[in-house]
Design a protein around this motif. Sequence first.
Motif, PDB file in Angstrom:
ATOM      1  N   ARG A 124       0.703  -1.036  -0.078  1.00  0.00           N
ATOM      2  CA  ARG A 124      -0.075  -0.019  -0.094  1.00  0.00           C
ATOM      3  C   ARG A 124       0.890   1.299   0.011  1.00  0.00           C
ATOM      4  O   ARG A 124       0.758   2.265  -0.830  1.00  0.00           O
TER       5      ARG A 124
ATOM      6  N   ILE B 275       1.368   4.113  -3.200  1.00  0.00           N
ATOM      7  CA  ILE B 275       0.915   5.490  -2.764  1.00  0.00           C
ATOM      8  C   ILE B 275       2.015   6.291  -3.104  1.00  0.00           C
ATOM      9  O   ILE B 275       1.862   7.244  -3.898  1.00  0.00           O
TER      10      ILE B 275
ATOM     11  N   GLU C  74      -6.935  -0.763  -4.966  1.00  0.00           N
ATOM     12  CA  GLU C  74      -7.801   0.259  -4.271  1.00  0.00           C
ATOM     13  C   GLU C  74      -9.128  -0.550  -3.926  1.00  0.00           C
ATOM     14  O   GLU C  74      -9.588  -0.554  -2.828  1.00  0.00           O
TER      15      GLU C  74
ATOM     16  N   ASP D 172     -10.712   0.352   4.495  1.00  0.00           N
ATOM     17  CA  ASP D 172      -9.451   1.378   4.463  1.00  0.00           C
ATOM     18  C   ASP D 172      -9.865   2.077   3.081  1.00  0.00           C
ATOM     19  O   ASP D 172     -10.711   1.673   2.441  1.00  0.00           O
TER      20      ASP D 172
ATOM     21  N   THR E 119      -7.713   4.811   0.102  1.00  0.00           N
ATOM     22  CA  THR E 119      -6.924   6.051  -0.352  1.00  0.00           C
ATOM     23  C   THR E 119      -7.498   6.966  -1.483  1.00  0.00           C
ATOM     24  O   THR E 119      -8.528   6.404  -2.208  1.00  0.00           O
TER      25      THR E 119
ATOM     26  N   GLU F 279      -5.030   8.764  -3.472  1.00  0.00           N
ATOM     27  CA  GLU F 279      -3.815   8.814  -4.192  1.00  0.00           C
ATOM     28  C   GLU F 279      -4.177   7.882  -5.545  1.00  0.00           C
ATOM     29  O   GLU F 279      -3.919   7.936  -6.577  1.00  0.00           O
TER      30      GLU F 279
END
Length: 263
Positions: A108, A112, A141, A149, A151, A153
């Motif tokens: 992860r 990122i 993702e 969770d 993100t 990015e």
Amino acid sequence: MYKTILFSLVLFLTIVHTNSNPPATDVFEALRYVCKGKFQGGLCPYAIAYDIATQLAGNWHDRDGATGLWSDGGPAIWWPSGVGLWAFAEFFNTMGGRATDKLYLATRWAAIETAKKQNNYVHTKFTDDQAWWANGALRLEQYIRSIGDATQELINAAQAVINDNVAHETEECGGGLYWYYGKSPPSTTDKTTISNVLTIYTMATMYSFTHDPTLLQGGAHGGAIDIYNWLVSTDLLNNQTGYQRDTLDTANGQCQLRGGVII
């Protein structure tokens, strides 16, 4: 109060250690338990998959996500990066939380950090390579969100690829994306099946996150459905048999199919 401070410090150091170190060796012990005796050298697919995953993780360029996943040391992050992320996402899904936390956090983080360097995977001038990266990022993702969770990015990175790829879709020979848009060589007149199919997949997957209808149809350059219809109309893709041709060459407006039939 000092106990609270001490606890916070220990927690911080634990997080740093977890995010920066390679997977713990006790993963193998956990896998031995899962496999119930059928371990490496035997029949355990979990152990084989873990071996492959840790080899991939060990091949991050300079072990630095900011430089890129599986690059050749140059500025561009080629298609292996996207395929690698995709493979990790499938691995995490299959393992279902079996002692993969450290490998997940490391992957992860690296994804990122790579996503922050857009020039490494956008503007490579190869639309298929760019779409491989975007698909890998989106698949990861999906897994990240499946465990609660998220993100931004990776979403931003995939959208940047979509924007760049569809900017090189033209009406030459009825539509479709060019495979390469830099200086020749290689060919700058080819519209390939792989570039268009991977871009379709990227746009369709992005739709599952954003629900933007222009990703599917319409929009300034057309959506995933429009590109699919173009593939069928040119016979690059036969939607009855599933057969595919490799390339539509737009040179001199001839729109000639090249490459053998792919099943």
